[in-house]
Design a protein around this motif. Structure first.
Motif, PDB file in Angstrom:
ATOM      1  N   ASN A 132       0.833  -1.205   0.000  1.00 50.02           N
ATOM      2  CA  ASN A 132       0.000   0.000   0.000  1.00 50.02           C
ATOM      3  C   ASN A 132       0.869   1.257   0.000  1.00 50.02           C
ATOM      4  OD1 ASN A 132      -2.192  -1.702   0.174  1.00 50.02           O
ATOM      5  ND2 ASN A 132      -2.572  -1.340   2.343  1.00 50.02           N
ATOM      6  N   LYS A 133       1.889   1.237   0.848  1.00 49.23           N
ATOM      7  CA  LYS A 133       2.778   2.382   0.973  1.00 49.23           C
ATOM      8  C   LYS A 133       3.472   2.687  -0.354  1.00 49.23           C
ATOM      9  CE  LYS A 133       6.443   1.886   3.461  1.00 49.23           C
ATOM     10  NZ  LYS A 133       7.148   1.293   4.629  1.00 49.23           N
ATOM     11  N   HIS A 134       3.706   1.640  -1.131  1.00 49.06           N
ATOM     12  CA  HIS A 134       4.383   1.830  -2.415  1.00 49.06           C
ATOM     13  C   HIS A 134       3.400   1.991  -3.580  1.00 49.06           C
ATOM     14  CE1 HIS A 134       7.838   0.615  -0.014  1.00 49.06           C
ATOM     15  NE2 HIS A 134       8.585   1.169  -0.951  1.00 49.06           N
ATOM     16  N   GLY A 135       2.148   2.275  -3.269  1.00 51.51           N
ATOM     17  CA  GLY A 135       1.208   2.633  -4.330  1.00 51.51           C
ATOM     18  C   GLY A 135       0.562   1.471  -5.062  1.00 51.51           C
ATOM     19  N   PHE A 136       0.690   0.265  -4.528  1.00 51.11           N
ATOM     20  CA  PHE A 136       0.028  -0.871  -5.166  1.00 51.11           C
ATOM     21  C   PHE A 136      -1.445  -0.888  -4.764  1.00 51.11           C
ATOM     22  CE2 PHE A 136       4.422  -1.998  -5.356  1.00 51.11           C
ATOM     23  CZ  PHE A 136       4.556  -2.797  -6.480  1.00 51.11           C
ATOM     24  N   LEU A 137      -2.285  -1.312  -5.701  1.00 57.07           N
ATOM     25  CA  LEU A 137      -3.719  -1.453  -5.434  1.00 57.07           C
ATOM     26  C   LEU A 137      -4.050  -2.930  -5.301  1.00 57.07           C
ATOM     27  CD1 LEU A 137      -5.116   0.961  -8.167  1.00 57.07           C
ATOM     28  CD2 LEU A 137      -4.918   1.432  -5.715  1.00 57.07           C
ATOM     29  N   GLU A 138      -4.801  -3.252  -4.259  1.00 55.69           N
ATOM     30  CA  GLU A 138      -5.257  -4.637  -4.117  1.00 55.69           C
ATOM     31  C   GLU A 138      -6.532  -4.796  -4.945  1.00 55.69           C
ATOM     32  OE1 GLU A 138      -5.574  -8.029  -0.696  1.00 55.69           O
ATOM     33  OE2 GLU A 138      -6.008  -5.991  -0.089  1.00 55.69           O
ATOM     34  N   ILE A 139      -6.482  -5.648  -5.925  1.00 48.10           N
ATOM     35  CA  ILE A 139      -7.636  -5.832  -6.819  1.00 48.10           C
ATOM     36  C   ILE A 139      -7.957  -7.318  -6.900  1.00 48.10           C
ATOM     37  CG2 ILE A 139      -8.569  -5.424  -9.144  1.00 48.10           C
ATOM     38  CD1 ILE A 139      -6.509  -3.189  -9.479  1.00 48.10           C
ATOM     39  N   GLU A 140      -9.248  -7.625  -6.730  1.00 50.37           N
ATOM     40  CA  GLU A 140      -9.676  -9.021  -6.773  1.00 50.37           C
ATOM     41  C   GLU A 140      -9.985  -9.458  -8.199  1.00 50.37           C
ATOM     42  OE1 GLU A 140     -12.585 -10.006  -3.453  1.00 50.37           O
ATOM     43  OE2 GLU A 140     -12.439  -7.841  -3.287  1.00 50.37           O
ATOM     44  N   THR A 141      -9.552 -10.655  -8.543  1.00 49.50           N
ATOM     45  CA  THR A 141      -9.848 -11.212  -9.869  1.00 49.50           C
ATOM     46  C   THR A 141     -10.718 -12.459  -9.694  1.00 49.50           C
ATOM     47  OG1 THR A 141      -7.768 -12.434  -9.789  1.00 49.50           O
ATOM     48  CG2 THR A 141      -7.727 -10.285 -10.874  1.00 49.50           C
ATOM     49  N   PRO A 142     -11.397 -12.900 -10.747  1.00 51.20           N
ATOM     50  CA  PRO A 142     -12.381 -13.980 -10.586  1.00 51.20           C
ATOM     51  C   PRO A 142     -11.778 -15.333 -10.195  1.00 51.20           C
ATOM     52  CG  PRO A 142     -12.617 -12.882 -12.720  1.00 51.20           C
ATOM     53  CD  PRO A 142     -11.349 -12.396 -12.128  1.00 51.20           C
ATOM     54  N   TYR A 143     -12.579 -16.096  -9.473  1.00 49.81           N
ATOM     55  CA  TYR A 143     -12.226 -17.487  -9.181  1.00 49.81           C
ATOM     56  C   TYR A 143     -12.943 -18.452 -10.120  1.00 49.81           C
ATOM     57  CZ  TYR A 143      -9.608 -16.229  -5.008  1.00 49.81           C
ATOM     58  OH  TYR A 143      -8.663 -15.723  -4.147  1.00 49.81           O
ATOM     59  N   LEU A 144     -14.058 -18.005 -10.674  1.00 49.34           N
ATOM     60  CA  LEU A 144     -14.729 -18.828 -11.691  1.00 49.34           C
ATOM     61  C   LEU A 144     -14.278 -18.286 -13.034  1.00 49.34           C
ATOM     62  CD1 LEU A 144     -18.317 -19.022 -10.157  1.00 49.34           C
ATOM     63  CD2 LEU A 144     -16.615 -20.846 -10.238  1.00 49.34           C
ATOM     64  N   THR A 145     -13.379 -19.007 -13.686  1.00 46.84           N
ATOM     65  CA  THR A 145     -12.824 -18.444 -14.903  1.00 46.84           C
ATOM     66  C   THR A 145     -12.680 -19.498 -15.993  1.00 46.84           C
ATOM     67  OG1 THR A 145     -10.999 -17.150 -15.788  1.00 46.84           O
ATOM     68  CG2 THR A 145     -10.498 -18.566 -13.919  1.00 46.84           C
ATOM     69  N   LYS A 146     -11.880 -19.210 -16.986  1.00 43.27           N
ATOM     70  CA  LYS A 146     -11.833 -20.051 -18.182  1.00 43.27           C
ATOM     71  C   LYS A 146     -10.719 -21.096 -18.074  1.00 43.27           C
ATOM     72  CE  LYS A 146     -10.741 -19.341 -23.087  1.00 43.27           C
ATOM     73  NZ  LYS A 146     -11.745 -19.933 -23.972  1.00 43.27           N
ATOM     74  N   SER A 147     -11.025 -22.290 -18.496  1.00 36.84           N
ATOM     75  CA  SER A 147     -10.031 -23.350 -18.486  1.00 36.84           C
ATOM     76  C   SER A 147      -9.058 -23.165 -19.641  1.00 36.84           C
ATOM     77  CB  SER A 147     -10.719 -24.716 -18.609  1.00 36.84           C
ATOM     78  OG  SER A 147      -9.751 -25.730 -18.688  1.00 36.84           O
ATOM     79  N   THR A 148      -7.778 -23.080 -19.324  1.00 33.52           N
ATOM     80  CA  THR A 148      -6.762 -22.962 -20.371  1.00 33.52           C
ATOM     81  C   THR A 148      -5.643 -23.921 -20.054  1.00 33.52           C
ATOM     82  OG1 THR A 148      -5.737 -21.178 -19.108  1.00 33.52           O
ATOM     83  CG2 THR A 148      -7.163 -20.530 -20.905  1.00 33.52           C
ATOM     84  N   PRO A 149      -5.909 -25.224 -20.245  1.00 37.64           N
ATOM     85  CA  PRO A 149      -4.933 -26.220 -19.798  1.00 37.64           C
ATOM     86  C   PRO A 149      -3.573 -26.015 -20.457  1.00 37.64           C
ATOM     87  CG  PRO A 149      -6.616 -27.238 -21.199  1.00 37.64           C
ATOM     88  CD  PRO A 149      -7.046 -25.839 -20.946  1.00 37.64           C
ATOM     89  N   GLU A 150      -2.662 -25.511 -19.732  1.00 36.91           N
ATOM     90  CA  GLU A 150      -1.273 -25.284 -20.170  1.00 36.91           C
ATOM     91  C   GLU A 150      -0.532 -25.165 -18.862  1.00 36.91           C
ATOM     92  OE1 GLU A 150       1.941 -24.803 -22.530  1.00 36.91           O
ATOM     93  OE2 GLU A 150      -0.072 -25.190 -23.258  1.00 36.91           O
ATOM     94  N   GLY A 151       0.247 -26.188 -18.561  1.00 39.11           N
ATOM     95  CA  GLY A 151       0.858 -26.232 -17.244  1.00 39.11           C
ATOM     96  C   GLY A 151       0.145 -27.295 -16.444  1.00 39.11           C
ATOM     97  N   ALA A 152      -0.281 -26.937 -15.235  1.00 37.87           N
ATOM     98  CA  ALA A 152      -0.914 -27.939 -14.381  1.00 37.87           C
ATOM     99  C   ALA A 152      -2.348 -28.204 -14.835  1.00 37.87           C
ATOM    100  CB  ALA A 152      -0.896 -27.465 -12.933  1.00 37.87           C
ATOM    101  N   ARG A 153      -2.975 -29.171 -14.191  1.00 37.30           N
ATOM    102  CA  ARG A 153      -4.348 -29.536 -14.502  1.00 37.30           C
ATOM    103  C   ARG A 153      -5.295 -28.572 -13.780  1.00 37.30           C
ATOM    104  NH1 ARG A 153      -3.499 -34.280 -12.834  1.00 37.30           N
ATOM    105  NH2 ARG A 153      -2.952 -35.560 -14.605  1.00 37.30           N
ATOM    106  N   ASP A 154      -6.381 -28.202 -14.476  1.00 38.50           N
ATOM    107  CA  ASP A 154      -7.377 -27.306 -13.882  1.00 38.50           C
ATOM    108  C   ASP A 154      -8.378 -28.071 -13.013  1.00 38.50           C
ATOM    109  OD1 ASP A 154      -6.656 -24.833 -15.031  1.00 38.50           O
ATOM    110  OD2 ASP A 154      -7.668 -25.332 -16.903  1.00 38.50           O
ATOM    111  N   PHE A 155      -8.813 -27.443 -11.942  1.00 35.60           N
ATOM    112  CA  PHE A 155     -10.052 -27.874 -11.302  1.00 35.60           C
ATOM    113  C   PHE A 155     -11.205 -27.282 -12.105  1.00 35.60           C
ATOM    114  CE2 PHE A 155      -7.474 -28.477  -7.429  1.00 35.60           C
ATOM    115  CZ  PHE A 155      -7.966 -29.711  -7.022  1.00 35.60           C
ATOM    116  N   LEU A 156     -12.211 -28.097 -12.405  1.00 34.47           N
ATOM    117  CA  LEU A 156     -13.338 -27.625 -13.215  1.00 34.47           C
ATOM    118  C   LEU A 156     -14.581 -27.457 -12.362  1.00 34.47           C
ATOM    119  CD1 LEU A 156     -12.949 -29.799 -16.439  1.00 34.47           C
ATOM    120  CD2 LEU A 156     -12.097 -27.487 -16.008  1.00 34.47           C
TER     121      LEU A 156
END
Lengths: 580, 580
Positions: A155-179
């Motif tokens: 916060n002191k360094h000007g960063f904003l805490e912003i929430e991003t979605p937990y229900l999102t798009k499956s893009t299997p690249e890397g580990a396996r997604d929970f669906l």
């Protein structure tokens, strides 16, 4: 106004409160009978207070009913303890003489008492009892403090805490997604995010400049010993910054967070290139606290007449090893040899300096090099040299690095209070995946390459990992900020244009509308706390963790669901399907 | 060290910087050509700076290539603006004379420019452009500030932020769960939490005393206009506290959070019982800013000779209504009548005072009561009285309450800057579910009843809602802390012992090992911010929201997944199943 449950907590009363009428509430930590007088140690999150119940007190009959882990409310007078019974605890100079006791909640005999040494399975099943122990309370409080310190810095360094979605798009690249099956969009699925990578980049494209989030991340992997299917990441991203700026501020960040809980990290973190790390420690997350750097002994062992070695060298192979001072025996040597063989090496040689003589099963082959080595490497009595020769340098590094780590943990763990913190930089951009017969991104395909037009195996990345005591505390990179380069990278990792568009089309599109140069990092917060708590397992710093098979011992999750629930989601469970 | 991307941000330079060589980076907000000179307004998260490019500058040819939303880096000298072109913006006294411009990232012609008035669908699809608008930037920054203020308050008051699992057990009671198939435990499912209710209670049982969490919650409901499948809750729980203490500290909390963004809430929140709220406003979340309290006119209209009314009263029904001062006409009246009929009422009566006379289609029936009413309710010229009679008091309250709210929004919204904050307390514990023919918990089945042994419909709960401008900002309760009472409640809502054990056995067990009296609350953080932002929709304070059908317009989630993914999870999609 209804009466309060307590006037003080159990860590608050001191000599200056003597004479006061107080009300305390908490758990019965201990109850003893000493010469007809009951002594109760009352516990809450803040501490403990000793309560005395005289047989003459009307509270006495209640005191006879209660036992450990009961929750009680105690009214009484604060008195100074007799001098000889005082202790150093914050409330150690006083005790409370109970005038009344009220049982708020009884406790059956629990399966164990907080802090008892019992199996982890039992601790997890009755986590609410386990969490009452001083150790677990302190761990969770430590986690809280570190989280707040992290926010304070950002916060002191000007960063904003912003929430991003937990229900999102499956893009299997890397580990396996929970669906997550969608009910409103039948036959379609959300995925739980493996990380907010694309969303944080989209936030940069949105102009937010400095972002952070304590993000839960989900990876459906075969769980290794200390992995969790969900874990917490401090996710950070910045625009208009150089790699140098990111490394500097993130170093400062981590120093600040640890300092908030009394742990001092080095003023400046060393930086090793990936190649240096692999050459010296056989690992891209070296734990340097154990010393024992790997040396290239190839030139020292050229033409020893020792066939095994000569052959390897003649065929362009390498001899490497390291110097330590542990006790050695044939038994230990054969254990270590088996260990490096499991990484693919052919064998392990060793010799020891004793009374200025070389001791080794293969002494006769090594003796002629001894004097040279002794001078060059400053060998002294008690030193042990472990050696291996192999055609592939990488395998050799990895195997010896693993052995080095094993020895370090066996012999030198806990012998050092120093924290080793460093950056590993200049990672290869790609690595060859033997199974899939294609290159995959070593970090992820959004990492900015330094030399995209070079031969694939020579491309390095603007990527960096922060290593603390041999743990990857965090990793990040500058990101690609042009559609053209992003498409080249997708091509390099074998995605067709169609696949790239299907998975990442929305992101490729976003790269067309004015993208700031940006980069960031993500820290494994569970591990960050575990290191501070000096805990081997991240399970000890997570309130309700799961087992290695993804089970919550407390609630029984995952569990069966009703047919109605499945029907609403238009899915079926496939039973007894052999091929799966 | 690599060169920095910028020396200042776009909101930083003032007259005191005149003469400095600076580097700025950002988006091209505007570019104009005035008499052969290019004027660029450069934008970043912090503000804007005007850049001047003379034809003589080597930057000029680049300036000719760029257009809006390009990301550029500009080097130049700060000069004071001519007096007549100065503005009041923070950088309004200076401009930067560009010596060089570098295009960092081009932009295609975007589908709209930030802040343009376009459809929400388009805004959501290109959210990264929408988020660049001043309004959306301010909303997200507001959200950040309120979140940090909330944490500041809670930390200061000794609350610990503790994370609870997102992969947890399905306990369908209340809304529908989102399910997550488990790969390692085939045929079993995790559920995403509808709230961390049981976990926070388990944390109290664990002795943590004061807990909070910014918790993402998931409910698979048929989405109403302003609902999201995932939303953020400030989840709070405390031990050893009375209802009074919780209300007081939570009031203080909310005042603190709003004050941090310049909004002053009342020093003390009024408290209405559920019954009072229903009687006066026909709603358990009354918006009192509009006045127009409901009055019981039954006695005033006894024996008017107006059949419709007489019949209702004779059959034990009620006449209620409210006084307002809106323009009335037959057209409006019939619209309102249709509206209350949609709630089940038989009709709507009205009269208006004009020149001290009663104007109404049913004036002749109402006239004889007029003088009495005028005195009793202090009616004056211009007042309109809206009335209905109905046998069921609750339906009457709800219908008139809805009409009151409709009129309030149509005529008085935005006419008041005052914020109306209050508590509604003493909720009924149960409500009858007609579909399922059983009682269900009005809040949830872990709420502490005040009089469990009373007749079910007479039981009230230690439950409270905080209402802000007619929105339920938060709701909470004291919780049951004894297994015996918890089992009674499960029985009351029709769960068999087996069902209760299967769903909540682990929790019933936990209630046996020493449970502190506890209670808490949860605030809808999205709504909390939307009110502060003066936004109608919570979508305007969420970075990446979903549509009413649960779709992410940006990424296309939810989407189809590969057969391989489904096979690994041992599930199938059921296709064309008619009965679903």
């Amino acid at each position: 106004m209804k009466k309060l449950f307590r006037t003080h907590n159990c860590n608050e009363l001191t000599k200056s409160d003597v004479g006061k009428e107080v009300v305390l509430a908490g758990w019965v930590e201990r109850i003893r009978d000493l010469g007809g007088i009951k002594f109760i140690v009352l516990r809450d999150r803040y501490g403990t207070t000793q309560v005395v119940v005289n047989p003459s007190s009307s509270a006495y009959s209640i005191a006879q009913e209660i036992s450990r882990e009961y929750v009680v409310q105690i009214k009484g007078e604060v008195r100074e303890r007799p001098e000889e019974t005082k202790t150093n605890s914050p409330t150690g100079e006083i005790e409370v003489y109970a005038s009344s006791i009220k049982i708020l909640s009884e406790s059956k005999l629990p399966p164990f008492y907080p802090g008892d040494s019992v199996s982890e399975e039992l601790r997890l099943k009755y986590r609410y009892i386990d969490l009452r122990s001083d150790k677990m309370q302190q761990n969770i409080i430590l986690r809280h403090k570190m989280a707040q310190a992290a926010r304070e810095f950002l916060n002191k360094h000007g960063f904003l805490e912003i929430e991003t979605p937990y229900l999102t798009k499956s893009t299997p690249e890397g580990a396996r997604d929970f669906l997550v099956p969608s009910r409103l969009q039948k036959g379609k699925f959300y995925a739980l995010p493996q990380s907010p990578q694309l969303f944080k980049q989209l936030l940069m494209i949105s102009g937010f400049d400095k972002y952070y989030q304590f993000a839960r991340c989900f990876r459906d992997e075969d769980l290794r010993a200390d992995r969790q299917p969900e874990f917490t990441q401090i996710d950070i991203e910045m625009s208009f910054v150089t790699e140098e700026e990111i490394l500097n501020i993130m170093e400062e960040f981590v120093r600040f967070v640890y300092k908030s809980v009394g742990i001092v990290l080095p003023e400046k973190f060393d930086r090793l290139t990936y190649e240096e790390a692999m050459e010296k420690y056989g690992s891209d997350k070296p734990d340097r606290r154990y010393g024992m750097e790997l040396h290239d002994f190839t030139e020292d062992f050229r033409n020893t007449g020792f066939k095994v070695i000569d052959n390897v060298i003649e065929n362009g192979g390498t001899v490497k090893g390291f110097i330590t001072n542990i006790p050695m025996s044939r038994k230990i040597a054969s254990e270590y040899e088996a260990y490096v063989k499991s990484f693919g090496l052919g064998g392990l040689l060793w010799f020891k300096i004793d009374n200025n003589e070389i001791i080794s099963p293969t002494a006769k082959f090594l003796a002629k090099n001894y004097e040279k080595l002794r001078t060059k490497y400053k060998l002294k009595n008690g030193d042990v040299v472990l050696l291996a020769a192999f055609k592939e340098r990488e395998t050799l590094n990895i195997a010896l690095g693993a052995l080095r780590l094993k020895i370090g943990k066996e012999h030198f763990e806990n012998k050092t209070k120093v924290i080793d913190a460093l950056w590993v930089i200049d990672f290869p951009f790609l690595e060859w995946n033997q199974d899939e017969q294609r290159y995959v991104a070593k970090h992820h395909p959004f990492t900015l390459p330094k030399n995209i037009d070079d031969e694939p195996h020579k491309i390095t990345a603007h990527a960096y990992d922060m290593i603390l005591n041999g743990n990857e505390l965090g990793g990040g990179s500058l990101r690609i900020f042009s559609r053209e380069i992003q498409e080249k990278v997708f091509d390099l990792i074998g995605l067709t244009k169609e696949e790239a568009n299907e998975k990442f089309g929305f992101f490729l599109e976003a790269l067309q509308y004015g993208v700031p140069p940006h980069g960031g990092i993500a820290f494994g917060f569970d591990r960050m706390v575990a290191i501070a708590a000096n805990s081997e397992s991240i399970r000890d710093v997570i309130a309700f963790p799961k087992t290695a098979s993804g089970v919550c011992q407390l609630t029984g999750a995952p569990s069966e669901v009703t047919q109605q629930q499945l029907e609403e989601l238009s899915i079926n469970v496939v039973k007894n399907k052999e091929k799966i």
